[in-house]
Design a protein around this motif. Structure first.
Motif, PDB file in Angstrom:
ATOM      1  N   GLY A 143       0.829  -1.201   0.000  1.00 17.52           N
ATOM      2  CA  GLY A 143       0.000   0.000   0.000  1.00 17.52           C
ATOM      3  C   GLY A 143       0.864   1.253   0.000  1.00 17.52           C
ATOM      4  N   VAL A 144       0.201   2.375  -0.104  1.00 21.90           N
ATOM      5  CA  VAL A 144       0.917   3.652  -0.091  1.00 21.90           C
ATOM      6  C   VAL A 144       1.301   3.950   1.355  1.00 21.90           C
ATOM      7  N   PRO A 145       2.586   4.087   1.630  1.00 24.87           N
ATOM      8  CA  PRO A 145       3.019   4.243   3.022  1.00 24.87           C
ATOM      9  C   PRO A 145       2.612   5.607   3.608  1.00 24.87           C
ATOM     10  N   ALA A 146       2.252   5.597   4.899  1.00 35.23           N
ATOM     11  CA  ALA A 146       1.918   6.843   5.593  1.00 35.23           C
ATOM     12  C   ALA A 146       3.004   7.141   6.620  1.00 35.23           C
ATOM     13  N   ASP A 147       4.124   6.464   6.471  1.00 31.74           N
ATOM     14  CA  ASP A 147       5.157   6.523   7.499  1.00 31.74           C
ATOM     15  C   ASP A 147       6.489   6.153   6.841  1.00 31.74           C
ATOM     16  N   THR A 148       7.567   6.730   7.311  1.00 30.02           N
ATOM     17  CA  THR A 148       8.907   6.366   6.840  1.00 30.02           C
ATOM     18  C   THR A 148       9.734   5.945   8.053  1.00 30.02           C
ATOM     19  N   PRO A 149       9.628   4.672   8.418  1.00 34.16           N
ATOM     20  CA  PRO A 149      10.337   4.231   9.638  1.00 34.16           C
ATOM     21  C   PRO A 149      11.852   4.395   9.507  1.00 34.16           C
ATOM     22  N   GLU A 150      12.481   4.681  10.644  1.00 31.30           N
ATOM     23  CA  GLU A 150      13.943   4.711  10.701  1.00 31.30           C
ATOM     24  C   GLU A 150      14.482   3.300  10.513  1.00 31.30           C
ATOM     25  N   PRO A 151      15.727   3.167  10.051  1.00 27.55           N
ATOM     26  CA  PRO A 151      16.322   1.819   9.987  1.00 27.55           C
ATOM     27  C   PRO A 151      16.401   1.193  11.376  1.00 27.55           C
ATOM     28  N   ARG A 152      16.218  -0.116  11.442  1.00 27.26           N
ATOM     29  CA  ARG A 152      16.362  -0.859  12.709  1.00 27.26           C
ATOM     30  C   ARG A 152      17.824  -1.255  12.859  1.00 27.26           C
ATOM     31  N   PRO A 153      18.241  -1.511  14.095  1.00 22.39           N
ATOM     32  CA  PRO A 153      19.648  -1.905  14.304  1.00 22.39           C
ATOM     33  C   PRO A 153      19.956  -3.248  13.639  1.00 22.39           C
ATOM     34  N   ARG A 154      21.205  -3.417  13.228  1.00 20.65           N
ATOM     35  CA  ARG A 154      21.640  -4.679  12.643  1.00 20.65           C
ATOM     36  C   ARG A 154      22.944  -5.113  13.328  1.00 20.65           C
ATOM     37  N   GLN A 155      23.188  -6.401  13.307  1.00 17.31           N
ATOM     38  CA  GLN A 155      24.429  -6.949  13.864  1.00 17.31           C
ATOM     39  C   GLN A 155      25.648  -6.362  13.163  1.00 17.31           C
ATOM     40  N   PRO A 156      26.740  -6.191  13.921  1.00 16.42           N
ATOM     41  CA  PRO A 156      27.981  -5.758  13.269  1.00 16.42           C
ATOM     42  C   PRO A 156      28.513  -6.845  12.336  1.00 16.42           C
ATOM     43  N   LEU A 157      29.268  -6.410  11.340  1.00 19.17           N
ATOM     44  CA  LEU A 157      29.829  -7.321  10.339  1.00 19.17           C
ATOM     45  C   LEU A 157      30.495  -8.541  10.978  1.00 19.17           C
ATOM     46  N   SER A 158      31.272  -8.302  12.048  1.00 16.51           N
ATOM     47  CA  SER A 158      32.049  -9.378  12.662  1.00 16.51           C
ATOM     48  C   SER A 158      31.154 -10.493  13.208  1.00 16.51           C
ATOM     49  N   GLU A 159      29.883 -10.180  13.498  1.00 13.63           N
ATOM     50  CA  GLU A 159      29.011 -11.200  14.075  1.00 13.63           C
ATOM     51  C   GLU A 159      28.263 -12.026  13.047  1.00 13.63           C
ATOM     52  N   PHE A 160      28.105 -11.476  11.855  1.00 13.54           N
ATOM     53  CA  PHE A 160      27.249 -12.202  10.913  1.00 13.54           C
ATOM     54  C   PHE A 160      27.962 -12.602   9.630  1.00 13.54           C
ATOM     55  N   ALA A 161      29.260 -12.271   9.520  1.00 15.66           N
ATOM     56  CA  ALA A 161      29.970 -12.671   8.296  1.00 15.66           C
ATOM     57  C   ALA A 161      31.397 -13.101   8.621  1.00 15.66           C
ATOM     58  N   SER A 162      31.879 -14.070   7.881  1.00 14.71           N
ATOM     59  CA  SER A 162      33.236 -14.589   8.058  1.00 14.71           C
ATOM     60  C   SER A 162      33.887 -14.801   6.710  1.00 14.71           C
ATOM     61  N   LEU A 163      35.204 -14.847   6.698  1.00 16.69           N
ATOM     62  CA  LEU A 163      35.959 -15.124   5.487  1.00 16.69           C
ATOM     63  C   LEU A 163      36.530 -16.538   5.523  1.00 16.69           C
ATOM     64  N   ASP A 164      36.098 -17.393   4.644  1.00 15.95           N
ATOM     65  CA  ASP A 164      36.599 -18.759   4.469  1.00 15.95           C
ATOM     66  C   ASP A 164      36.262 -19.715   5.625  1.00 15.95           C
ATOM     67  N   ARG A 165      36.285 -19.222   6.846  1.00 18.66           N
ATOM     68  CA  ARG A 165      35.997 -20.092   7.976  1.00 18.66           C
ATOM     69  C   ARG A 165      35.201 -19.328   9.024  1.00 18.66           C
ATOM     70  N   TYR A 166      34.174 -19.998   9.556  1.00 18.74           N
ATOM     71  CA  TYR A 166      33.307 -19.369  10.548  1.00 18.74           C
ATOM     72  C   TYR A 166      34.137 -18.727  11.659  1.00 18.74           C
ATOM     73  N   GLY A 167      33.917 -17.433  11.884  1.00 19.48           N
ATOM     74  CA  GLY A 167      34.615 -16.744  12.973  1.00 19.48           C
ATOM     75  C   GLY A 167      35.832 -15.966  12.523  1.00 19.48           C
ATOM     76  N   LYS A 168      36.311 -16.225  11.295  1.00 15.37           N
ATOM     77  CA  LYS A 168      37.483 -15.490  10.787  1.00 15.37           C
ATOM     78  C   LYS A 168      36.991 -14.186  10.162  1.00 15.37           C
ATOM     79  N   ALA A 169      37.541 -13.066  10.640  1.00 20.22           N
ATOM     80  CA  ALA A 169      37.034 -11.747  10.234  1.00 20.22           C
ATOM     81  C   ALA A 169      37.087 -11.554   8.726  1.00 20.22           C
ATOM     82  N   LEU A 170      36.017 -10.970   8.210  1.00 21.71           N
ATOM     83  CA  LEU A 170      35.967 -10.678   6.777  1.00 21.71           C
ATOM     84  C   LEU A 170      36.799  -9.439   6.460  1.00 21.71           C
ATOM     85  N   GLY A 171      37.000  -8.592   7.474  1.00 22.45           N
ATOM     86  CA  GLY A 171      37.870  -7.411   7.296  1.00 22.45           C
ATOM     87  C   GLY A 171      37.194  -6.305   6.525  1.00 22.45           C
TER      88      GLY A 171
END
Lengths: 171, 171
Positions: A143-171
């Motif tokens: 529908g046509v929005p009557a509101d423009t919500p602010e962005p919600r918080p998201r996890q930091p990169l280090s918590e949700f992404a890894s390079l090659d192996r789980y837990g290794k920082a993507l940098g």
């Protein structure tokens, strides 16, 4: 004349307040077509979309979604239905992919949407006449929005992404 | 200067042939950020993405995906991992939504992708060091496409969409 893809993805918000204004038939068809073009496991398309436009029915569906009455203020509610009989393992993921295509295309066309997962399966199925062997996966208002919500918080990169192996920082 | 959202959605293809060319770090971060901004049930973000760039590891992962060796030709493979402990009911759908955001942003940036659901859960988990309480939901290569596949057939509108009630033509 459209909205840039990355911009659409970054600016999408879960909208819960709508103007009483219509979604055009042309836009609605674009949105449904966006779902149709989604990929699915082995291209089996284990999905069906019920486009709810009747106002009384929208009110009843909203009521069946934990009484989230704001849902019915949107011109249209789309119910994403999966077909376990076509693909038991992947139907929910495939419906989700198609619905995200619809949600992003609706966003690009200036509409508000919101993934809704809190609903009474039996009541929604019965209101929409969905066969017993299918499952409603999620719904979204469009529908046509009557509101423009602010962005919600998201996890930091280090918590949700890894390079090659789980837990290794993507940098 | 990007690609229009609707165009991206309609032009996305499952790409299975890649050039041996890199994905830039900047583009990779945009793609990961697109996943990060995805909505999830109650904003719980029950996901983790392992970005596989090492060539040997890519070969091993491709091998664990039913020997689909073409996967390793792409510069990068992204494994979408769900956290059932964070949200048992919605983790797979939420990972799918975030991955579709990534896939569409990659498409808009000119890369090819392909949803891959045929893989050995234990082997991929072990290769990527994914904790035992998490589940790999799907993978996708991200690379410079060496092929522009034709669109695959899709169901007619009458089969996959209804107006107000299952089976009633959307028109």
């Amino acid at each position: 004349m459209g909205m840039d893809t990355i911009e659409t993805i970054m600016n999408r918000r879960s909208v819960r307040k709508f103007e009483r204004k219509p979604v055009s038939d042309e836009d609605l068809h674009t949105i449904i077509e966006a779902g149709r073009q989604a990929p699915s496991a082995a291209n089996r398309q284990p999905w069906h979309f019920v486009v709810v436009r009747g106002e009384d029915l929208r009110r009843q569906v909203a009521e069946a979604c934990s009484g989230q009455s704001w849902l019915a203020d949107a011109d249209t509610i789309v119910a994403g239905v999966g077909k376990p009989s076509v693909n038991e393992k992947w139907y929910a993921v495939d419906v989700a992919i198609a619905m995200q295509n619809m949600i992003l295309s609706a966003t690009a066309l200036g509409y508000g949407t919101c993934w809704v997962g809190a609903f009474d399966q039996e009541r929604v199925r019965s209101l929409l006449g969905v066969p017993e062997d299918m499952r409603v996966v999620a719904l979204t208002p469009v529908g046509v929005p009557a509101d423009t919500p602010e962005p919600r918080p998201r996890q930091p990169l280090s918590e949700f992404a890894s390079l090659d192996r789980y837990g290794k920082a993507l940098g």
